[in-house]
Structures are given as C-alpha cells and as structure tokens.
Design an enzyme around this catalytic site. Structure first.
Site, PDB file in Angstrom:
ATOM      1  CE  LYS A 119      42.378  49.983  54.685  1.00 52.70           C
ATOM      2  NZ  LYS A 119      43.424  49.511  53.765  1.00 52.70           N
TER       3      LYS A 119
HETATM    4  P1  NAD Z   1      36.819  46.588  45.505  1.00 52.22           P
HETATM    5  O1  NAD Z   1      35.658  47.154  46.196  1.00 52.22           O
HETATM    6  O2  NAD Z   1      37.330  47.265  44.280  1.00 52.22           O
HETATM    7  O3  NAD Z   1      36.551  45.043  45.138  1.00 52.22           O
HETATM    8  C1  NAD Z   1      36.175  44.089  46.079  1.00 52.22           C
HETATM    9  C2  NAD Z   1      35.731  42.853  45.331  1.00 52.22           C
HETATM   10  O4  NAD Z   1      35.530  41.788  46.257  1.00 52.22           O
HETATM   11  C3  NAD Z   1      34.411  43.036  44.581  1.00 52.22           C
HETATM   12  O5  NAD Z   1      34.507  42.385  43.339  1.00 52.22           O
HETATM   13  C4  NAD Z   1      33.415  42.317  45.479  1.00 52.22           C
HETATM   14  O6  NAD Z   1      32.287  41.833  44.747  1.00 52.22           O
HETATM   15  C5  NAD Z   1      34.265  41.182  45.972  1.00 52.22           C
HETATM   16  N1  NAD Z   1      33.762  40.539  47.180  1.00 52.22           N
HETATM   17  C6  NAD Z   1      33.207  41.102  48.265  1.00 52.22           C
HETATM   18  N2  NAD Z   1      32.865  40.153  49.147  1.00 52.22           N
HETATM   19  C7  NAD Z   1      33.250  38.975  48.606  1.00 52.22           C
HETATM   20  C8  NAD Z   1      33.199  37.631  49.042  1.00 52.22           C
HETATM   21  N3  NAD Z   1      32.666  37.315  50.219  1.00 52.22           N
HETATM   22  N4  NAD Z   1      33.692  36.691  48.225  1.00 52.22           N
HETATM   23  C9  NAD Z   1      34.234  37.030  47.036  1.00 52.22           C
HETATM   24  N5  NAD Z   1      34.308  38.253  46.579  1.00 52.22           N
HETATM   25  C10 NAD Z   1      33.823  39.229  47.348  1.00 52.22           C
HETATM   26  O7  NAD Z   1      37.979  46.497  46.608  1.00 52.22           O
HETATM   27  P2  NAD Z   1      39.554  46.383  46.369  1.00 52.22           P
HETATM   28  O8  NAD Z   1      40.118  47.733  46.439  1.00 52.22           O
HETATM   29  O9  NAD Z   1      39.835  45.516  45.194  1.00 52.22           O
HETATM   30  O10 NAD Z   1      39.990  45.630  47.711  1.00 52.22           O
HETATM   31  C11 NAD Z   1      40.001  44.206  47.805  1.00 52.22           C
HETATM   32  C12 NAD Z   1      40.996  43.804  48.869  1.00 52.22           C
HETATM   33  O11 NAD Z   1      42.281  44.318  48.523  1.00 52.22           O
HETATM   34  C13 NAD Z   1      40.696  44.348  50.264  1.00 52.22           C
HETATM   35  O12 NAD Z   1      41.133  43.406  51.216  1.00 52.22           O
HETATM   36  C14 NAD Z   1      41.563  45.579  50.335  1.00 52.22           C
HETATM   37  O13 NAD Z   1      41.831  45.967  51.667  1.00 52.22           O
HETATM   38  C15 NAD Z   1      42.792  45.078  49.599  1.00 52.22           C
HETATM   39  N6  NAD Z   1      43.676  46.117  49.115  1.00 52.22           N
HETATM   40  C16 NAD Z   1      43.236  47.068  48.234  1.00 52.22           C
HETATM   41  C17 NAD Z   1      44.112  48.061  47.821  1.00 52.22           C
HETATM   42  C18 NAD Z   1      43.705  49.110  46.836  1.00 52.22           C
HETATM   43  O14 NAD Z   1      44.579  49.904  46.444  1.00 52.22           O
HETATM   44  N7  NAD Z   1      42.458  49.175  46.371  1.00 52.22           N
HETATM   45  C19 NAD Z   1      45.436  48.077  48.303  1.00 52.22           C
HETATM   46  C20 NAD Z   1      45.874  47.073  49.163  1.00 52.22           C
HETATM   47  C21 NAD Z   1      44.970  46.103  49.555  1.00 52.22           C
END
Ligand code: NAD
Length: 456
Positions: A119
């Site tokens: 990561k």
């Molecule tokens: P992203 O940046 O696309 O979206 C994150 C979202 O969370 C945004 O809408 C943001 O406004 C919101 N956010 C941030 N802080 C917040 C809070 N305190 N309360 C509520 N909402 C909040 O990111 P993503 O890729 O969707 O990732 C989100 C989660 O999913 C992370 O934990 C990431 O590690 C996990 N994840 C993502 C992927 C991927 O392929 N993108 C894969 C596996 C896991």
C-alpha cells in the site's frame, strides 16, 4: 470537587485506534486458531517486508515550493508481487499505510489471488490542490520510488482520492523511466484505453454486492435472504460507496441514507442514485439533496436498516458507538472501518460483519485480471471479467462461512492442540467472520512460505 465528566472519561476504556496496532491484534487473535503455526512464523508474517518514506518538493500552481511525504509499504510477497492502492489524504500516516498493506496480504490470501500485500500514501489534501499540482506530486512520487515499484515486484492501484487518471500518470511516469518494455502491469485501475480492465472501476462495490448476496442466500441473516427489498445505509460516496448505491439499488435494495466527508442525508423513501450523483457533482456533496434530511456521519451509522455499508475510512464503528448501530448486517466496502472493540460488541449482539478482507476484495481481484490482461496483451469483455470475479467472490465467501462453522464446532480440540504444542492454555471463544477470514488467509500464506522455504 470531583469533575464528574472527567471521572467518567477516565473510567471508560480507551480504545487504541492506531490502524497498524488494530491490524496486528486481529492477526494475533486469528493465529490462535491455527495451532500448528510456529511462533517464529507468526512473528515473520506480522512484519512488513519494507516501508519506504520519500520526501520531495513540487512547485504548486500558486508559485510556492511545497514539500510532501509519501510512503510505500510492501508487507508480504510470498504469493506474488506486492499489490495495493495509493491514498492521497491529509491524515495518511506510516502506520496507516502499514496496516493497509497488511490487510492486502490477507485479502489476496482469502480470495486466492496470487499477489502479496502492499500500500502507499501521500500526506496531502487534493481538495486544496489543483489537478496540475496532483499530477506533479504523483509523477515525483513515482520517480522517487524508482524501481521499488514494478510489474513483478509491487503494483499500485487506486484508493482514497486517487482514480484511473492518477493511475495513467503513474503508468506514464514509470514508462518514461523504462522505455522499450511492456510496462502496463506496473499499475492497475488504469483507464480502459490505456490497458485498464473493463469492470475494474465498479469491481470493489460489485464484489461487495456478490459477497453480500451469497452470504444472505446461505442464511447468514435469518429472514433476509437477498438484497431485494432490503434497506441499505452507505457511508462514503466515492468509488466504493457511490457505485455500491447504484449496484445494490439495481438489485432491488432501497438506499435510505448516504454520506460523504461533509455529512449525510436520510430519506426513508429511498434516495435516487442518479439524483445523488448529480447533486454531488453540482455542489461537491450529497448533503442538501432535495427531499432528504441532513444527518451527521455519526447519526448515519445509527439509522435502522437491513444492511450497513461503511465505504469511507477506518475506525468508523468503534467501542463507543457499536452498541447504537441498528442494522442486521455490515458489509465492509472500506478497509478497517470496524475496530476490535466494535467487532466484539457486534458479535455479541448477533450482527454479522462481512469483513473488509473478504467483502471489498472484488477490487484487487479485478486488478489481478487487469494485470493478467496487460501481461498477455489482451482485453477481456466486461461480462467475462464480472463472471470470473463472481465465481471468486462466491468461492471465498463460501470458504469463510464454512470455516467459521468448522472452527466453532471444534474449539475443544483446537484448545487441546494448542496446549500440546505449548502455544497457550487460554480458552478459545467462538470466532466471527473477520477472524475466520484471517484464518483462511494466514493458512494459505503460511503454506506457501513454508513450501518455498525460508531463504537461504
Ligand atoms: P474515494 O476517494 O473515491 O471516496 C471516499 C469517500 O469517502 C468520499 O465520498 C469522501 O467524501 C468520503 N469520506 C471521507 N471521509 C469521510 C468521513 N469521515 N465520513 C464519511 N465519508 C467520508 O475512495 P474509495 O476508493 O471509494 O475508498 C473508500 C474506502 O474503500 C477506503 O477504505 C478504501 O481503502 C476502500 N477500498 C477502495 C477500493 C478501490 O478500488 N477504490 C478497493 C478496496 C477498498
């Protein structure tokens, strides 16, 4: 005079919210259920293989020279190249990156994807930077990492605040430094026209849906056999959360509350995905969508629903609020949203949690398919990608559900075996799905480590 407020605070157990401490405690807990795991191997599997810190400047659009700190951690490469996203966020820390890399190792293990865990993250706030600034930060970070990433060593992907465009910049920078090779596999989550895979953008949410559907069909939640008609609350409205809204709704679920970093909204009659996305695009947030009531992110987690999907950041459901959660199932699209204290409370309350290392593994699974396509110069149809991922998610979900029953019906013999090997004589409690998923993954990674032999 005794200050009552202070006294109460002092009496309450303080939960350690350091993500790496949490990740290691989850691992240590799970390893107790694998009696033949040697203590030295347990110690090895806990430690990251390497953590790189880079510090670098860029000249921002306003003419200032600003300095940034970035991290890249490879936790384990026993089963294949390191694999894991890159996060841009002001709260990134070295321990968060280590935890996320650690979780990636076990996620690839549970899904049986031939990657290790890695990561990365940069401490920055993209919302206060121009796109050009973010592009410079990305390019400089990749240049600083040099050969520490590569198609067969460590392969980044998108995470919070990074997307397909960021991955295109990573690929392009690496390609500049390694001309004449097929470098497409250096990063996944790329735009489809630059070697990205169809279905990758939706894969995390789609995998979460497949996992939820399978677990419900297998009777995990009495009286709730499918997502059809289920009420769903989603925290976080980015790649994972917003697409989950679309996909769960398409299967007949009613999404009654959503949120982003600025707050949440609630509408018991259901929230339209198209309208929420449009509103967020126009205003920067889902908050204020006509017909909905504003709620805080804390309140959102306590709204009664059938399925709660945390899809934002770590440590959202903790010891101090888990008792207030009113859902029948939690499906973790985010990494690390539930703390160990919360896990315990939820387990005692009979609320199952489909853990992150299983529920959000659709992302890394399709990243693996993207990597295979890149190395073979192929492009698969989206239906093929989704079908392959569906099979993998169902297989992994089945393996974890079956193993939970097996462990919980053999606690006595596991305790006896632990004692026989002098690994402890403490009582083993029934396990939840997170611990079970770890057990499945640890066994796979440990087996490969021993089969390869500890070098030299
Ligand atoms: P992203 O940046 O696309 O979206 C994150 C979202 O969370 C945004 O809408 C943001 O406004 C919101 N956010 C941030 N802080 C917040 C809070 N305190 N309360 C509520 N909402 C909040 O990111 P993503 O890729 O969707 O990732 C989100 C989660 O999913 C992370 O934990 C990431 O590690 C996990 N994840 C993502 C992927 C991927 O392929 N993108 C894969 C596996 C896991």
């Amino acid at each position: 005079m005794i200050d009552k407020k202070k006294k109460d605070t002092a009496a309450a157990p303080v939960e350690d919210l350091n993500p790496f401490h949490i990740a290691v405690s989850q691992f240590e807990h799970a390893s107790r259920y694998i009696p033949d795991l040697e203590p030295g191997l347990v110690e090895f599997l806990k430690r990251p293989r390497r953590v790189i810190t880079v510090e670098f400047p860029i000249e921002t659009a306003d003419g200032e020279v600003r300095n940034f700190i970035g991290y890249r951690c490879v936790h384990n490469r026993a089963r294949g190249p390191g694999k894991g996203g890159i996060r841009y966020h002001p709260d990134v820390t070295e321990d968060e990156v280590r935890a996320l890399a650690f979780w990636m190792t076990w996620k690839c293990g549970v899904l049986d994807v031939p990657f290790g865990g890695a990561k990365g993250g940069i401490i920055c706030n993209p919302k206060q930077l121009t796109k050009e600034d973010v592009r410079k930060i990305t390019r400089r970070f990749v240049a600083e990492l040099g050969d520490m990433i590569g198609p067969f060593t460590d392969v980044p992907a998108p995470d919070v605040n990074t997307n397909a465009e960021t991955m295109a910049w990573i690929y392009d920078t690496y390609e500049m430094m390694h001309k004449g090779n097929n470098n497409l596999g250096v990063v996944t989550g790329k735009p489809v026209e630059i070697g990205g895979s169809y279905g990758r953008n939706e894969a995390t949410s789609r995998g979460c849906l497949f996992c939820t559907q399978r677990a419900l069909a297998k009777g995990l939640v009495p009286g709730l056999n499918s997502v059809m008609g289920a009420t769903v609350v989603i925290q976080g409205y980015g790649n994972a959360g917003a697409i989950a809204h679309d996909l769960y709704a398409a299967e007949g679920a009613k999404i009654i509350a959503i949120s982003d970093s600025r707050g949440g909204i609630h509408n018991p009659n259901g929230i339209s995905h198209a309208e929420a996305v449009k509103h967020k695009k126009e205003t920067g947030s889902v908050v204020g969508l006509p017909g909905s009531k504003k709620v805080s992110n804390e309140e959102l987690l306590e709204i009664p629903c059938d399925i709660l999907i945390p899809a934002a950041l770590e440590n959202q459901i903790r010891g101090d609020n888990a008792a207030n959660v009113q859902t029948r199932l939690i499906a973790e699209a985010a990494n690390g949203p539930t703390t160990p204290a919360a896990d315990k409370i939820l387990f005692e309350r009979g609320i199952p949690v489909l853990p992150d290392i299983l529920a959000n593994a659709g992302g890394v699974t399709v990243s693996y398919y993207e990597w295979v396509q890149n190395n073979e110069y192929e492009q698969w149809d989206e239906d093929d990608v989704n079908l392959k991922m569906h099979v993998k998610m169902e297989r992994a979900t089945d393996a974890v559900l079956a193993r939970q029953q097996k462990i919980n019906s053999s606690l006595d013999s596991l305790e006896t075996e632990r004692k026989r090997r002098s690994h402890g004589d403490d009582a083993l409690e029934p396990v939840d799905l997170r611990t079970t998923a770890y057990v499945v993954a640890i066994e796979r990674v440990a087996r490969v480590t021993l089969e390869r032999g500890i070098w030299p």
